[in-house]
Design an enzyme around this catalytic site. Structure first.
Site, mmCIF file in Angstrom:
data_model
loop_
_atom_site.group_PDB
_atom_site.id
_atom_site.type_symbol
_atom_site.label_atom_id
_atom_site.label_comp_id
_atom_site.label_asym_id
_atom_site.label_seq_id
_atom_site.Cartn_x
_atom_site.Cartn_y
_atom_site.Cartn_z
ATOM 1 C CG HIS A 58 -8.072 -0.598 -40.114
ATOM 2 N ND1 HIS A 58 -7.733 -0.854 -41.426
ATOM 3 C CD2 HIS A 58 -7.463 -1.567 -39.379
ATOM 4 C CE1 HIS A 58 -6.962 -1.921 -41.477
ATOM 5 N NE2 HIS A 58 -6.777 -2.378 -40.236
ATOM 6 C CD GLU A 59 -6.520 -1.313 -35.684
ATOM 7 O OE1 GLU A 59 -6.882 -2.491 -35.477
ATOM 8 O OE2 GLU A 59 -5.503 -1.027 -36.322
#
Length: 264
Positions: A58-59
Site C-alpha cells: 500500500h505504502e
C-alpha cells in the site's frame, strides 16, 4: 557511477520485507498442508504476515506513483525498499493496523509515507498518488478471492480457504475505509486537488482528527451496520461465502477456541 549505485540501493528490496514475505510463505504452506499442530496459530501467522505485506505494498504504491509524478525524494527516504521501518509513522503504518486486526477484526488503513507535494505538478497526479494505496488493497483482495470468483476451489484446503477469505475481508475493509472522502484518509487526498483554496483552508485544521473520527463513528450502531452491510455486499460480489470469512476470523483468533461449525 556513485549516483547510479546510490539510486539502486534506494530501490533494493529490504531484508526486513523479505523476512516478512518468508514468514508468509512458510506459514501459508503450513496452513495449506495442515502441517501445523495448531491450525489456528498457522492461520494467525499467515494472515498477520500477509496483512503486513499488503500494508507495505500500500505504502509502496503511494511512493512509486509519487516518484513517477515528480517527487524524487521518496527513494532517499527508503520508501521504495518496501521496508516498513522506513515509514514516517511506523506505529500508525504497521503496529496499529495489526493490533486492530487482532482486536477488532477489520483492516485499518495505516499511514504514512511523506510525499513532497510541491514537486508534483498536475491535479490528476496528486489524485492518483492518493488513490494508489487503496488500489493496491483492491488488487490484493482480488488475488485472495480469485479462487472464489473463478470457481477454482477444487483442491484448495478448507482451512486455506478460510484464511484467504478473512485476509480478503481485511483488504476490502481497508480499501473502503481509506477511500472515504474524510480529511486524513486517501479518499480525501483524491478529491483535495479539485477543491478551492478557501475550502481546503477551512478543512485543514481538522485533517489530523479525521481518521480518529471515522474510527469513533464505527462504534455508532447505525453507521457500523451500514458499513458492514456494504462490506458483506462486496464480499458476496467477490464470491466469498460469509461462513468462510467468519471461520477465517475465528481461526485467526485461535486463543478463543474454534466454533464447532468451523472445525475441519
Amino acid at each position: 557511477m556513485s549516483t547510479t549505485t546510490h539510486r539502486h540501493h534506494d530501490r533494493r528490496i529490504s531484508p526486513v520485507f523479505l523476512a516478512i514475505l518468508a514468514v508468509m510463505a512458510v506459514t501459508g504452506w503450513a496452513v495449506w498442508t495442515d502441517f501445523a499442530t495448531v491450525p489456528g496459530l498457522a492461520v494467525f501467522l499467515f494472515v498477520t504476515s500477509a496483512w503486513i505485506v499488503s500494508l507495505c505494498l500500500h505504502e509502496y504504491a503511494h511512493a512509486r506513483t509519487a516518484l513517477h509524478g515528480g517527487d524524487i525524494t521518496v527513494g532517499a527516504r527508503g520508501y521504495l525498499t518496501l521496508n516498513p521501518l522506513a515509514y514516517t509513522h511506523a506505529v500508525l503504518s504497521i503496529v496499529l493496523p495489526v493490533l486492530f486486526v487482532i482486536m477488532g477484526g477489520i483492516g485499518l488503513p495505516g499511514g504514512a509515507v511523506f510525499i513532497e507535494r510541491d514537486r508534483v505538478r498536475g491535479r490528476w497526479k496528486h489524485s492518483l498518488i492518493s488513490a494508489a494505496g487503496p488500489l493496491a488493497n483492491v488488487l490484493f483482495a482480488l488475488v485472495c478471492t480469485a479462487p472464489f470468483w473463478l470457481g477454482a476451489l477444487d483442491g484448495v484446503p478448507v482451512t486455506f480457504q478460510y484464511a484467504l477469505a478473512f485476509l480478503a475481508f481485511l483488504q476490502v475493509t481497508a480499501a473502503l475505509l481509506n477511500l472515504l472522502p474524510v480529511p486524513g484518509l486517501d479518499g480525501y487526498g483524491v478529491i483535495e486537488p479539485w477543491l478551492s483554496y478557501n475550502v481546503k483552508r477551512q478543512i485543514e485544521p481538522y485533517a489530523p482528527y479525521g481518521f480518529f473520527v471515522v474510527i469513533a463513528l464505527l462504534f455508532v450502531p447505525a453507521i457500523n451496520g451500514a458499513f458492514f452491510d456494504a462490506i458483506d455486499a462486496l464480499m458476496r460480489a467477490l464470491g466469498v461465502p460469509e461462513l468462510s470469512r467468519y471461520c477465517g476470523s475465528e481461526l485467526f483468533r485461535f486463543w478463543r477456541g474454534t466454533p464447532e461449525i468451523c472445525e475441519i
